[in-house]
Design a protein around this motif. Structure first.
Motif, mmCIF file in Angstrom:
data_model
loop_
_atom_site.group_PDB
_atom_site.id
_atom_site.type_symbol
_atom_site.label_atom_id
_atom_site.label_comp_id
_atom_site.label_asym_id
_atom_site.label_seq_id
_atom_site.Cartn_x
_atom_site.Cartn_y
_atom_site.Cartn_z
ATOM 1 N N PHE A 163 0.798 -1.229 0.000
ATOM 2 C CA PHE A 163 0.000 0.000 0.000
ATOM 3 C C PHE A 163 0.830 1.277 0.000
ATOM 4 N N GLY A 164 2.122 1.171 0.251
ATOM 5 C CA GLY A 164 2.947 2.362 0.326
ATOM 6 C C GLY A 164 2.653 3.165 1.584
ATOM 7 N N ARG A 165 2.866 4.473 1.516
ATOM 8 C CA ARG A 165 2.611 5.356 2.655
ATOM 9 C C ARG A 165 1.320 6.129 2.440
ATOM 10 N N GLY A 166 0.870 6.747 3.506
ATOM 11 C CA GLY A 166 -0.226 7.703 3.377
ATOM 12 C C GLY A 166 -1.602 7.083 3.266
ATOM 13 N N ALA A 167 -2.475 7.720 2.471
ATOM 14 C CA ALA A 167 -3.898 7.388 2.438
ATOM 15 C C ALA A 167 -4.192 5.923 2.130
ATOM 16 N N VAL A 205 -6.706 4.556 14.154
ATOM 17 C CA VAL A 205 -5.400 5.167 13.916
ATOM 18 C C VAL A 205 -5.437 6.603 14.421
ATOM 19 N N SER A 206 -4.565 6.914 15.372
ATOM 20 C CA SER A 206 -4.549 8.252 15.956
ATOM 21 C C SER A 206 -4.080 9.289 14.943
ATOM 22 N N THR A 207 -4.346 10.553 15.263
ATOM 23 C CA THR A 207 -3.916 11.643 14.379
ATOM 24 C C THR A 207 -2.400 11.646 14.222
ATOM 25 N N LEU A 208 -1.684 11.445 15.347
ATOM 26 C CA LEU A 208 -0.224 11.416 15.279
ATOM 27 C C LEU A 208 0.258 10.265 14.417
ATOM 28 N N ALA A 209 -0.358 9.093 14.561
ATOM 29 C CA ALA A 209 0.047 7.949 13.748
ATOM 30 C C ALA A 209 -0.217 8.213 12.271
ATOM 31 N N GLU A 210 -1.351 8.830 11.955
ATOM 32 C CA GLU A 210 -1.651 9.155 10.548
ATOM 33 C C GLU A 210 -0.592 10.087 9.973
ATOM 34 N N GLU A 211 -0.194 11.075 10.757
ATOM 35 C CA GLU A 211 0.837 12.010 10.288
ATOM 36 C C GLU A 211 2.137 11.275 10.002
ATOM 37 N N ARG A 212 2.510 10.388 10.890
ATOM 38 C CA ARG A 212 3.764 9.664 10.717
ATOM 39 C C ARG A 212 3.700 8.695 9.541
ATOM 40 N N ASN A 251 9.708 9.815 6.559
ATOM 41 C CA ASN A 251 9.737 9.133 7.856
ATOM 42 C C ASN A 251 10.670 7.929 7.821
ATOM 43 N N GLU A 252 11.769 8.022 8.551
ATOM 44 C CA GLU A 252 12.748 6.930 8.598
ATOM 45 C C GLU A 252 12.322 5.811 9.537
ATOM 46 N N HIS A 253 11.301 6.086 10.355
ATOM 47 C CA HIS A 253 10.859 5.130 11.362
ATOM 48 C C HIS A 253 9.541 4.471 10.973
#
Length: 448
Positions: free
Chosen positions: A212-216, A230-237, A243-245
């Motif tokens: 799925f890759g990153r993001g949406a 999924v929390s707001t912080l997790a969505e941002e990350r 994001n290296e992590h």
């Protein structure tokens, strides 16, 4: 918090310990030729996991990372294994940084006054975590022999859990995991390491990101297919293209809500009776430690859900710990409140239990540092760490451990012994740790 950029030098080439140590030797030569070594901060961190259980770091990388972070000393703690300890010791000699070695495992409370309790294990009743600190070098083979069947039992459980998780993934219309190819392959099982739930979640994270890759698209799959919150912080990350992590962040999302869907209780082969294990640990010259978890209300670190553990029956717990054979208690200053730890410290003094800082590191987002140890309430934990290091080196090279009944210091109080051992620990030459016996002779503490 770390960034991988902070440890740009950290990655050491090689899949085996000898190759990593050669890589470390070259890194040190380059570092010393091109730039200053970071100054020591007066901090120690003695509960860092390595790739032998689950962590981004090999044992050699842990020691080198400690050097880059400015730690005075560092310690390895892995789950059900001490297989990374030799590499850690060799890296410590190369770098000249004192270390301590131990392991962490789960044990059964059956037949004790803790039976049936929810103790310090979020996943199970009647099962508790314990830490074996300060294992003497000459007893590492015996420890490994003791831990080997426990690792086998855990690996068998991990394989069963993957099969259960695959049913969840199939019902969600998602890819499945192959235990051998996806999970065991990213562990150090073939070199005496353990396989954990985090390996399963990390393997799933890799497959989800590959698809799925990153993001949406990834976030939609988590919410719609797996029904995860999924929390707001997790969505941002998870949406951050830099994001290296990423895989560790996705693992964190899985860990908080997905594990209950496939978790299986460990068997009696994996979780031995606590009293039996404490007796073995103490007989082998290590220190049996109880890790205090503590209730979570308003989490000081902001990342823990509200849960109850030992606090409502803490007096009963402390009555039982010495009876079971525990000689120390570990706790995490960043995790608990000052009020919680004040009560724990008072009970430790009352029951004559050594206090040890137990802030565990197993993710690339976590710092090797524990700045709380500079606070007045926790400065004594630095002394405890140095006393632990001295205990381990002395036990390894012909001296007496902190709790040795043959020690000429046995009549002293624990506080007095810790003070003496901490002074010895701070004088250790980590490149020649065997010379610790000379330090003790100079102090006139014992004679051959």
């Amino acid at each position: 918090m770390n960034s991988i950029g902070e440890f740009a030098e950290l990655r050491l080439e090689g899949k085996d310990a000898s190759t990593r140590l050669n890589s470390l030797r070259k890194k040190l030569e380059t570092r010393r030729a091109t730039g200053p070594i970071p100054e020591r901060r007066g901090e120690v961190s003695i509960h860092i996991h390595t790739c032998y259980s689950f962590s981004p770091y090999s044992p050699a990388e842990v020691v080198y990372g400690a050097l880059l972070t400015g730690l005075d000393a560092v310690g390895i703690i892995d789950h059900e294994t001490i297989s990374g300890c030799r590499e850690m010791q060799d890296a410590a000699r190369l770098i000249g940084l004192p270390i301590t070695c131990g392991c962490e495992l789960r044990v059964s409370a059956t037949g004790t006054r803790l039976e049936g309790r929810r103790i310090n294990n979020p996943d199970s009743l009647n099962i508790l975590y314990m830490v074996c600190h300060g294992i003497p070098r000459w007893n590492l083979p015996k420890f490994n022999a003791f831990l080997r069947p426990i690792r086998r039992a855990r690996a068998a459980r991990m394989e069963r859990q993957v099969a259960i998780l695959n049913e969840v993934l199939m019902n969600a219309g998602l890819m499945q995991l192959d235990y051998t190819a996806d999970v065991e392959s990213i562990s150090m099982n073939h070199q005496g390491g353990s396989i954990t739930e985090r390996h399963i979640l990390y393997a799933l994270a890799r497959k989800m990101v590959a698809r799925f890759g990153r993001g949406a698209p990834l976030i939609s799959a988590l919410k719609l297919s797996l029904g995860l919150n999924v929390s707001t912080l997790a969505e941002e990350r998870l949406s951050d293209g830099e994001n290296e992590h990423l895989l560790y962040d996705l693992l964190g999302v899985f860990k908080s809500v997905l594990v209950p869907s496939f978790y299986q209780e460990p068997s009696s082969e994996e979780c031995l009776p606590v009293r039996r294990v404490c007796e073995l640990v103490n007989d082998l010259g290590a220190i049996a430690c109880y890790p205090y978890l503590g209730d979570v209300g308003e989490s000081p670190t902001g990342d823990k859900k509200t849960e109850s553990f030992e606090d409502s029956w803490l007096d009963e717990l402390f009555e039982e710990l010495p009876r079971l054979g525990f000689r120390a208690l570990t706790y995490m200053p960043p995790r608990n409140s000052i009020a919680q730890l004040g009560r724990v410290r008072e009970l430790c003094r009352e029951k004559n239990l050594m206090e040890i800082s137990g802030v565990d590191v197993n993710s690339s987002r976590q710092s090797f540092r524990c700045s709380e140890l500079h606070q007045q309430d926790f400065r004594h934990l630095n002394d405890s760490a140095w006393a632990l290091i001295a205990h381990e080196y002395l036990s390894s090279y012909g001296g007496f451990g902190l709790f040795d009944l043959k020690s000429p210091l046995k009549t002293m109080t624990l506080k007095e012994r810790i003070k003496i051992y901490a002074g010895i620990g701070r004088r250790i030459d980590a490149r020649r740790p065997e010379r610790i016996v000379d330090i003790v002779r100079e102090e006139g503490l014992w004679i051959d």
